[in-house]
Scaffold this motif. Structure first.
Motif, short mmCIF file in Angstrom:
data_model
loop_
_atom_site.label_atom_id
_atom_site.label_comp_id
_atom_site.label_asym_id
_atom_site.label_seq_id
_atom_site.Cartn_x
_atom_site.Cartn_y
_atom_site.Cartn_z
N GLY A 20 -9.79 5.08 11.56
CA GLY A 20 -8.86 4.17 10.90
C GLY A 20 -9.44 3.56 9.63
N ILE A 21 -10.70 3.16 9.70
CA ILE A 21 -11.35 2.57 8.53
C ILE A 21 -11.49 3.60 7.42
N VAL A 22 -11.86 4.82 7.77
CA VAL A 22 -11.98 5.88 6.76
C VAL A 22 -10.64 6.14 6.09
N THR A 23 -9.58 6.19 6.87
CA THR A 23 -8.25 6.45 6.32
C THR A 23 -7.78 5.32 5.41
N ILE A 24 -8.01 4.09 5.83
CA ILE A 24 -7.61 2.95 5.01
C ILE A 24 -8.41 2.91 3.72
N GLY A 25 -9.71 3.17 3.80
CA GLY A 25 -10.54 3.17 2.60
C GLY A 25 -10.15 4.25 1.62
N ALA A 26 -9.87 5.44 2.12
CA ALA A 26 -9.45 6.54 1.24
C ALA A 26 -8.11 6.23 0.59
N ALA A 27 -7.17 5.71 1.36
CA ALA A 27 -5.86 5.38 0.80
C ALA A 27 -5.97 4.30 -0.27
N TYR A 28 -6.81 3.31 -0.02
CA TYR A 28 -7.00 2.24 -1.01
C TYR A 28 -7.63 2.80 -2.28
N GLY A 29 -8.65 3.64 -2.13
CA GLY A 29 -9.32 4.20 -3.30
C GLY A 29 -8.41 5.08 -4.13
N ILE A 30 -7.65 5.95 -3.48
CA ILE A 30 -6.75 6.84 -4.21
C ILE A 30 -5.63 6.04 -4.87
N GLY A 31 -5.11 5.04 -4.17
CA GLY A 31 -4.07 4.20 -4.76
C GLY A 31 -4.55 3.43 -5.97
N ARG A 32 -5.77 2.94 -5.88
CA ARG A 32 -6.34 2.20 -7.02
C ARG A 32 -6.57 3.13 -8.21
N ILE A 33 -7.08 4.32 -7.94
CA ILE A 33 -7.30 5.28 -9.03
C ILE A 33 -5.97 5.65 -9.69
N ALA A 34 -4.95 5.91 -8.88
CA ALA A 34 -3.65 6.29 -9.45
C ALA A 34 -3.06 5.16 -10.29
N GLY A 35 -3.17 3.93 -9.79
CA GLY A 35 -2.65 2.79 -10.54
C GLY A 35 -3.35 2.61 -11.88
N LEU A 36 -4.67 2.70 -11.86
CA LEU A 36 -5.43 2.54 -13.10
C LEU A 36 -5.19 3.71 -14.05
N ALA A 37 -4.98 4.91 -13.51
CA ALA A 37 -4.68 6.05 -14.37
C ALA A 37 -3.32 5.87 -15.05
N MET A 38 -2.35 5.37 -14.32
CA MET A 38 -1.04 5.11 -14.93
C MET A 38 -1.15 4.04 -16.02
N GLU A 39 -1.93 3.03 -15.74
CA GLU A 39 -2.12 1.97 -16.75
C GLU A 39 -2.81 2.53 -17.99
N GLY A 40 -3.82 3.37 -17.78
CA GLY A 40 -4.52 3.97 -18.92
C GLY A 40 -3.62 4.90 -19.72
N SER A 41 -2.78 5.65 -19.04
CA SER A 41 -1.85 6.54 -19.74
C SER A 41 -0.80 5.75 -20.52
#
Length: 79
Positions: A20-41
């Motif tokens: 559960g912790i691995v899944t939550i951490g991965a989801a948080y990391g990927i979501g953060r990367i996607a959000g920052l990529a959209m902001e950068g674009s």
């Protein structure tokens, strides 16, 4: 004999929490990367291709690490 069964039950519980912790951490990391990529674009549309490439590579690395963590949790549960 009861102690061995109790330890096995705790290993299954720990493996479940770990997964559960691995899944939550991965989801948080990927979501953060996607959000920052959209902001950068949005800030610099000319660099959107480079940002997208970096985002895909980062997401692949995060998914690889999370898959490794899940395999470790499964091995703990089976053992």
């Amino acid at each position: 004999m009861a102690e061995v069964a109790e330890i096995a039950n705790l290993a299954h519980l720990a493996a479940g929490f770990g997964a559960g912790i691995v899944t939550i951490g991965a989801a948080y990391g990927i979501g953060r990367i996607a959000g920052l990529a959209m902001e950068g674009s949005a800030r610099n549309p000319q660099a959107s291709g480079e940002v997208r490439t970096s985002m895909i590579i980062s997401c692949a690395l995060i998914e690889g690490v999370s898959l490794f963590g899940l395999v470790v949790c499964i091995l703990l549960a089976v053992k």
